[in-house]
Design a protein around this motif. Sequence first.
Motif, short mmCIF file in Angstrom:
data_model
loop_
_atom_site.label_atom_id
_atom_site.label_comp_id
_atom_site.label_asym_id
_atom_site.label_seq_id
_atom_site.Cartn_x
_atom_site.Cartn_y
_atom_site.Cartn_z
N ASP A 40 -21.69 -6.82 10.96
CA ASP A 40 -23.14 -6.78 11.17
C ASP A 40 -23.79 -8.12 10.86
O ASP A 40 -24.76 -8.52 11.51
CB ASP A 40 -23.78 -5.70 10.29
N LEU A 41 -23.27 -8.83 9.86
CA LEU A 41 -23.86 -10.10 9.42
C LEU A 41 -23.29 -11.31 10.14
O LEU A 41 -23.75 -12.43 9.92
CB LEU A 41 -23.64 -10.26 7.90
N GLY A 42 -22.26 -11.12 10.95
CA GLY A 42 -21.64 -12.26 11.65
C GLY A 42 -20.83 -13.14 10.72
O GLY A 42 -20.92 -14.37 10.78
N LEU A 43 -20.02 -12.52 9.86
CA LEU A 43 -19.19 -13.25 8.90
C LEU A 43 -17.73 -13.13 9.31
O LEU A 43 -17.02 -12.22 8.87
CB LEU A 43 -19.39 -12.69 7.47
N PRO A 44 -17.25 -14.01 10.18
CA PRO A 44 -15.91 -13.84 10.76
C PRO A 44 -14.77 -13.88 9.76
O PRO A 44 -13.79 -13.14 9.92
CB PRO A 44 -15.81 -14.99 11.76
N LEU A 64 -15.68 -19.58 3.59
CA LEU A 64 -15.51 -18.27 2.98
C LEU A 64 -16.48 -18.08 1.82
O LEU A 64 -17.08 -17.01 1.68
CB LEU A 64 -14.06 -18.07 2.50
N SER A 65 -16.68 -19.11 1.01
CA SER A 65 -17.63 -19.02 -0.10
C SER A 65 -19.03 -18.69 0.40
O SER A 65 -19.73 -17.84 -0.17
CB SER A 65 -17.68 -20.33 -0.88
N SER A 66 -19.43 -19.34 1.45
CA SER A 66 -20.74 -19.10 2.04
C SER A 66 -20.84 -17.66 2.56
O SER A 66 -21.84 -16.97 2.34
CB SER A 66 -20.98 -20.09 3.17
N ASP A 67 -19.80 -17.21 3.25
CA ASP A 67 -19.77 -15.83 3.75
C ASP A 67 -19.84 -14.82 2.61
O ASP A 67 -20.53 -13.80 2.71
CB ASP A 67 -18.50 -15.57 4.57
N LEU A 68 -19.15 -15.09 1.51
CA LEU A 68 -19.16 -14.18 0.37
C LEU A 68 -20.55 -14.07 -0.24
O LEU A 68 -20.97 -12.99 -0.65
CB LEU A 68 -18.16 -14.63 -0.69
N GLN A 69 -21.26 -15.18 -0.30
CA GLN A 69 -22.62 -15.15 -0.84
C GLN A 69 -23.53 -14.31 0.05
O GLN A 69 -24.32 -13.50 -0.45
CB GLN A 69 -23.19 -16.56 -1.00
N LEU A 71 -22.55 -11.88 1.97
CA LEU A 71 -22.13 -10.49 1.80
C LEU A 71 -22.71 -9.90 0.51
O LEU A 71 -23.24 -8.79 0.51
CB LEU A 71 -20.60 -10.40 1.80
N GLU A 72 -22.61 -10.65 -0.57
CA GLU A 72 -23.16 -10.16 -1.84
C GLU A 72 -24.66 -9.95 -1.75
O GLU A 72 -25.19 -8.94 -2.24
CB GLU A 72 -22.83 -11.12 -2.98
N ASP A 73 -25.36 -10.88 -1.12
CA ASP A 73 -26.81 -10.72 -0.93
C ASP A 73 -27.11 -9.44 -0.15
O ASP A 73 -28.05 -8.71 -0.47
CB ASP A 73 -27.40 -11.94 -0.21
N HIS A 74 -26.31 -9.17 0.86
CA HIS A 74 -26.47 -7.96 1.66
C HIS A 74 -26.26 -6.71 0.80
O HIS A 74 -27.04 -5.75 0.87
CB HIS A 74 -25.49 -7.98 2.83
N TRP A 75 -25.21 -6.72 -0.01
CA TRP A 75 -24.94 -5.57 -0.89
C TRP A 75 -26.12 -5.32 -1.82
O TRP A 75 -26.51 -4.19 -2.05
CB TRP A 75 -23.69 -5.81 -1.71
N VAL A 115 -12.18 -12.94 -5.54
CA VAL A 115 -12.03 -13.85 -4.39
C VAL A 115 -12.61 -15.22 -4.73
O VAL A 115 -12.01 -16.25 -4.42
CB VAL A 115 -12.68 -13.28 -3.11
N ARG A 116 -13.73 -15.23 -5.42
CA ARG A 116 -14.31 -16.52 -5.84
C ARG A 116 -13.38 -17.25 -6.80
O ARG A 116 -13.24 -18.48 -6.72
CB ARG A 116 -15.69 -16.29 -6.46
#
Length: 132
Positions: A40-44, A64-69, A71-75, A115-116
């Motif tokens: 949904d967020l476009g995080l490949p 990946l670090s950027s994508d994880l941030q 994702l966490e913001d979304h959660w 993961v971080r």
Amino acid sequence: MSYHVSVHIQNSDGSTRRVYHKALGADDTVFSYWHLAANDLGLPWVAQIYHEGVELRDEELDCLSSDLQRLEDHWITTGAGEGLQIPRLIIGADGVRRQTLVWLHEHLRARLGFVRDAIRIAKKSGGVVEIS
């Protein structure tokens, strides 16, 4: 099936060794909270974990670090996993294994932290992060 994150480094003789290994989560948790949100967020990089896993190094780790941030913001924004509990096996002070319940939102953030940690270790050691 469960998913794991690990870091592998190359030895001077060309062989590799694993220097970090942690559980990421069960199949349904990774699908529901990592994969679907990533699509949904476009995080490949995160979305790829569920199907084939990922193996990342060098500047890919920054992506990946950027994508994880994100994702966490979304959660946090959506309240993902809040009010839900999942089983976890623990070892009590008496050495006996017991099943207990943990809050899903805390579990998700703890696993994101794994993961971080893997990314930090890989950057420091020139290693590769594998999530599968």
